[in-house]
Design a protein around this motif. Structure first.
Motif, PDB file in Angstrom:
ATOM      1  N   UNK A 267      39.980  48.217  44.892  1.00  0.00           N
ATOM      2  CA  UNK A 267      41.138  47.644  44.215  1.00  0.00           C
ATOM      3  C   UNK A 267      42.113  48.714  43.747  1.00  0.00           C
ATOM      4  N   UNK A 268      41.575  49.848  43.294  1.00  0.00           N
ATOM      5  CA  UNK A 268      42.458  50.939  42.886  1.00  0.00           C
ATOM      6  C   UNK A 268      43.211  51.513  44.088  1.00  0.00           C
ATOM      7  N   UNK A 269      42.517  51.648  45.203  1.00  0.00           N
ATOM      8  CA  UNK A 269      43.178  52.163  46.396  1.00  0.00           C
ATOM      9  C   UNK A 269      44.182  51.157  46.955  1.00  0.00           C
ATOM     10  N   UNK A 270      43.889  49.883  46.802  1.00  0.00           N
ATOM     11  CA  UNK A 270      44.888  48.873  47.186  1.00  0.00           C
ATOM     12  C   UNK A 270      46.204  49.120  46.449  1.00  0.00           C
ATOM     13  N   UNK A 271      46.101  49.340  45.145  1.00  0.00           N
ATOM     14  CA  UNK A 271      47.295  49.566  44.330  1.00  0.00           C
ATOM     15  C   UNK A 271      47.998  50.866  44.717  1.00  0.00           C
ATOM     16  N   UNK A 281      49.252  43.396  53.361  1.00  0.00           N
ATOM     17  CA  UNK A 281      48.201  42.641  54.038  1.00  0.00           C
ATOM     18  C   UNK A 281      48.564  42.422  55.504  1.00  0.00           C
ATOM     19  N   UNK A 282      47.528  42.313  56.316  1.00  0.00           N
ATOM     20  CA  UNK A 282      47.690  42.212  57.765  1.00  0.00           C
ATOM     21  C   UNK A 282      46.767  41.106  58.253  1.00  0.00           C
ATOM     22  N   UNK A 312      42.021  43.135  56.120  1.00  0.00           N
ATOM     23  CA  UNK A 312      42.874  43.920  57.006  1.00  0.00           C
ATOM     24  C   UNK A 312      44.169  44.284  56.293  1.00  0.00           C
ATOM     25  N   UNK A 313      44.574  45.529  56.444  1.00  0.00           N
ATOM     26  CA  UNK A 313      45.809  46.028  55.849  1.00  0.00           C
ATOM     27  C   UNK A 313      46.581  46.803  56.915  1.00  0.00           C
ATOM     28  N   UNK A 325      38.193  51.932  53.648  1.00  0.00           N
ATOM     29  CA  UNK A 325      37.727  52.274  52.309  1.00  0.00           C
ATOM     30  C   UNK A 325      37.089  51.056  51.672  1.00  0.00           C
ATOM     31  N   UNK A 326      36.333  51.309  50.619  1.00  0.00           N
ATOM     32  CA  UNK A 326      35.601  50.265  49.917  1.00  0.00           C
ATOM     33  C   UNK A 326      34.317  50.839  49.346  1.00  0.00           C
ATOM     34  N   UNK A 327      33.579  50.013  48.619  1.00  0.00           N
ATOM     35  CA  UNK A 327      32.316  50.466  48.034  1.00  0.00           C
ATOM     36  C   UNK A 327      31.115  49.756  48.643  1.00  0.00           C
ATOM     37  N   UNK A 328      31.333  48.538  49.135  1.00  0.00           N
ATOM     38  CA  UNK A 328      30.291  47.734  49.763  1.00  0.00           C
ATOM     39  C   UNK A 328      30.889  47.027  50.973  1.00  0.00           C
TER      40      UNK A 328
END
Length: 760
Positions: A267-271, A281-282, A312-313, A325-328
């Motif tokens: 979520x932080x990387x999204x921002x 978003x894609x 997807x982005x 990216x992500x944690x899970x």
């Protein structure tokens, strides 16, 4: 070539591309029959073969192909031989009605009704803006009919590095102007394949854990240093005192913060990516228009593993990149750039998406997400401070900002450096997963090379390395630095020749220690091994025989680092001597060997000696009689036995690229654009020098220096000259000698002062 012939050639090629074959024939026949047009005549004959084949005049196409076989150009001979094979090959009647028997396909964009996991039967053209090639995806028709590596001579002039190496295609496109056209073999994919043997994931797991520990340790030390400096400053200021909280050990708090950051990183990387780089978003439906196979690969793999489909982005970038990216697995994001979707074919996009699934499956994306979350704000701070410095007109006030920006850049490099080895290793695993998911290692090979070409094209167009490429580099499939020469050399040198160093040089892996990505040749060779395991022809045929390199040359190359273990031996010898003297009651130096500071002194002395031993070989005198010019650059890049210590003297003419302003004060983004492609430049400023390297960016220059072939080819600059005679020197030998003397002085000081102080 006369101007009328030039315009006729262009008109003929454009008509050929548009499918106006009779017009193309009318334009190209006079040029093809001309004896004075040279290269243009060969181009016209190649175009005529295509046009005749498409209009059903196969005998005429065969006659011209037979004539081209007698050409002195080996690439023309190879193409003509292949074309003749396809032209004489018999096809079924229904295929003949579509002209499939010629092996040539239409120029118009065509999209199959479906894109199965195995290639479709109907030949199609996957035409993208940045790849002028003719591709088919049929198993019983030729994958592609390559054309020649001919110089493009059209009304819209091509820059020097743009000889053609494949089909001439749309000669008016930007990419064709930049690079010419690349020949792709279009090697087939597997229809049915056996699963590969399970890889050992222990090294990847250990390195992921080690990367987290290294990042934690570096951040803790930087934090401790910053806390100490703040308190020391507060102590010296009137009316204020040190902050007691800054004397506390930050270890536990930092560890907790990093663990929390891993959890919230998606979520932080999204921002961050949305605010900094315009990420949005894609949808799956839009991806489906670019690659139906990619959508099916994502759906099938996620269903098999019981994952939800990754979010997807897309980034509005012209350079082709992709990252995850992500944690899970449930909160994973796959981010692709617009450039990648435009420059890769359907099956190639699918393989690249499959590599990202490999990162998710192996869980290395969680640590890399943390790295990105830490380094991205640091790099953004570096950008902001640099922009601030550019707005300051007074030179005396700009210097502190420049120093601050350089320090922040150094911190960013330190943080990024903790993930270099994981970034390298994880790509081998993801390439393997992508091959096994799609059964198409050859498409992945093409994808990696096209990504390198696209990144180099973006750097040439922008005339510098943009912020996005640099800050996201650690998570991309291909490094922007390794793309420089690899992505621009294909017009003058085959990929096999360029990548021979990556597969045949016995000491190649020593030069990737500080690289963010593994050697491209090494990656492609592993993909070729998978293809051969499935009895497939390979997209590239790389040499596997190790080249011969003198061991003495390599030892001299690493002499400064060999001096460090020699320093340890020296320290051990000194310690034994002191012990023996004490045992024999000859001399009591127990007060010396009880302290370990003398070991540090010996290490520095050893490093200094090794550096001095290497200077003369690393920076030999540049003599006009032995200097290499632009024409020699492809040969220098293709030498598999070369080492940086070979120090080949060069004098090249071209354009200087790089960022302007404070952000390039350390010359970290200096690139030389020659007729043979892009080469990284290393420059060291001389204190008090009147000229600045940034004054020459964007101008035609002559660079004199030492070419070095390593994992990333580069040139150590001696001088940069303009046509007006302005010269900027880069005193590499002097600074190397200064470094050696400084290390020797420091080592001697530590050795002697440590002994004397303790003795008192």
């Amino acid at each position: 070539m006369p101007s009328h012939a030039k315009s006729s050639l262009e008109a003929g090629l454009v008509a050929l591309k548009q499918g106006n074959y009779q017009t193309a024939i009318a334009q190209l026949e006079p040029i093809a029959s001309s004896q004075s047009s040279g290269t243009a005549s060969l181009q016209a004959q190649v175009g005529l073969v295509m046009a005749y084949a498409r209009t059903g005049e196969v005998p005429k196409a065969i006659a011209i192909s037979q004539n081209l076989i007698e050409s002195n150009n080996p690439q023309v001979q190879e193409w003509a031989t292949r074309a003749l094979e396809h032209l004489t090959k018999r096809k079924k009647p229904d295929q003949e009605s579509k002209n499939v028997e010629t092996g040539f396909v239409a120029f118009e964009n065509s999209t199959p009704d479906s894109t199965p996991d195995t290639p479709p039967v109907t030949p199609t053209l996957e035409e993208k803006p940045n790849e002028q090639v003719i591709e088919t995806k049929s198993d019983d028709t030729p994958a592609m009919v390559p054309l020649t590596r001919l110089k493009a001579t059209v009304a819209t002039p091509l820059p020097p590095p743009a000889p053609l190496s494949g089909f001439m295609g749309s000669v008016t496109r930007t990419q064709a102007k930049l690079f010419g056209v690349i020949y792709w073999r279009q090697a087939q994919r597997a229809r049915a394949w056996q699963p590969l043997r399970k890889p050992k994931l222990i090294p990847l797991r250990l390195l992921s854990a080690g990367t987290f520990i290294a990042l934690f340790w570096v951040m803790r030390e930087i934090l401790k240093l910053a806390m100490g400096l703040i308190n020391q400053t507060l102590v010296k200021l009137p009316y204020v005192g040190p902050l007691q909280v800054l004397y506390n050990d930050p270890t536990k708090l930092l560890l907790i913060v990093l663990v929390i950051l891993i959890g919230v990183s998606p979520w932080l990387l999204d921002l961050l990516l949305a605010n900094l780089y315009g990420q949005r978003e894609f949808s799956k439906d839009v991806l489906n228009t670019h690659s139906r196979e990619a959508v099916r690969v994502l759906q099938r793999c996620c269903q098999q593993r019981h994952w939800p489909l990754p979010k997807l982005r897309i980034l509005p970038m012209a350079a082709p990149i992709i990252l995850t990216y992500g944690s899970l697995p449930p909160n994973a994001r796959i981010v692709v750039s617009q450039g990648l979707l435009e420059q890769l074919a359907d099956d190639e996009i699918a393989t690249i998406y499959a590599t990202q699934l490999g990162h998710i499956a192996h869980w290395d994306f969680a640590v890399m997400s943390l790295l990105l979350l830490v380094t991205l704000p640091t790099h953004q701070l570096y950008q902001q401070v640099s922009n601030w410095g550019d707005k300051i007109s007074t030179k005396i006030w700009r210097w502190p900002v420049t120093i601050l920006a350089s320090l922040i850049y150094g911190v960013w490099c330190l943080l990024t450096g903790t993930g270099l080895w994981l970034s390298q290793l994880r790509l081998y695993y993801s390439d393997r997963v992508a091959s096994e998911i799609t059964g198409n290692p050859n498409a992945l090979i093409r994808a990696l090379l096209k990504i390198a070409i696209g990144i180099a094209a973006d750097i040439q167009k922008e005339e510098h390395t943009n912020w996005q490429l640099e800050s996201l580099n650690l998570l991309t499939p291909v490094s922007h630095q390794q793309s420089l020469s690899l992505g621009t050399i294909a017009s003058n040198l085959s990929f096999e020749s360029f990548l021979k160093w990556d597969t045949a040089n016995p000491y190649r892996r020593w030069f990737t220690i500080n690289n963010s990505h593994p050697l491209m040749g090494d990656r492609i060779e592993r993909l070729c091994q998978i293809a051969r395991h499935w009895h497939l022809d390979t997209e590239l045929h790389l040499a596997s025989v190790p080249s011969k390199v003198k061991r003495q040359s390599f030892l001299l190359q690493i002499a400064p680092w060999l001096g460090i273990p020699l320093g340890v031996l020296l320290a051990a010898l000194v310690w034994l001597t002191w012990q023996l003297a004490f045992a024999l009651k000859f001399l009591n130096l127990k007060w010396i060997y009880d302290d370990s500071s003398f070991i540090t002194g010996c290490l520095l002395i050893g490093f200094s000696i090794g550096t001095v031993m290497r200077i003369n070989s690393f920076f030999p005198d540049i003599k006009p009689a032995t200097v290499q010019t632009d024409d020699s650059l492809p040969n220098l890049l293709s030498d598999p036995s070369a080492l940086p210590i070979d120090s080949i003297s060069v004098r090249l003419v071209g354009k200087l690229l790089g960022r302007q302003g404070t952000s390039n004060s350390l010359a970290q983004d200096l690139i030389f654009q020659s007729s043979a492609g892009l080469v990284k430049l290393h420059h060291i400023s001389w204190l008090g020098q009147s000229g600045n390297h940034q004054d020459l960016i964007g101008r035609q220059i002559i660079v004199t220096g030492w070419f070095r072939r390593g994992a990333t080819p580069w040139i150590d600059i001696q001088t940069l000259e303009t046509q007006s005679g302005k010269t900027i020197h880069s005193p590499h030998p002097i600074w190397s000698f200064v470094l050696a003397i400084a290390a020797l002085t420091w080592g001697a000081y530590v050795f002697l002062t440590g002994s004397l102080v303790i003795g008192h």
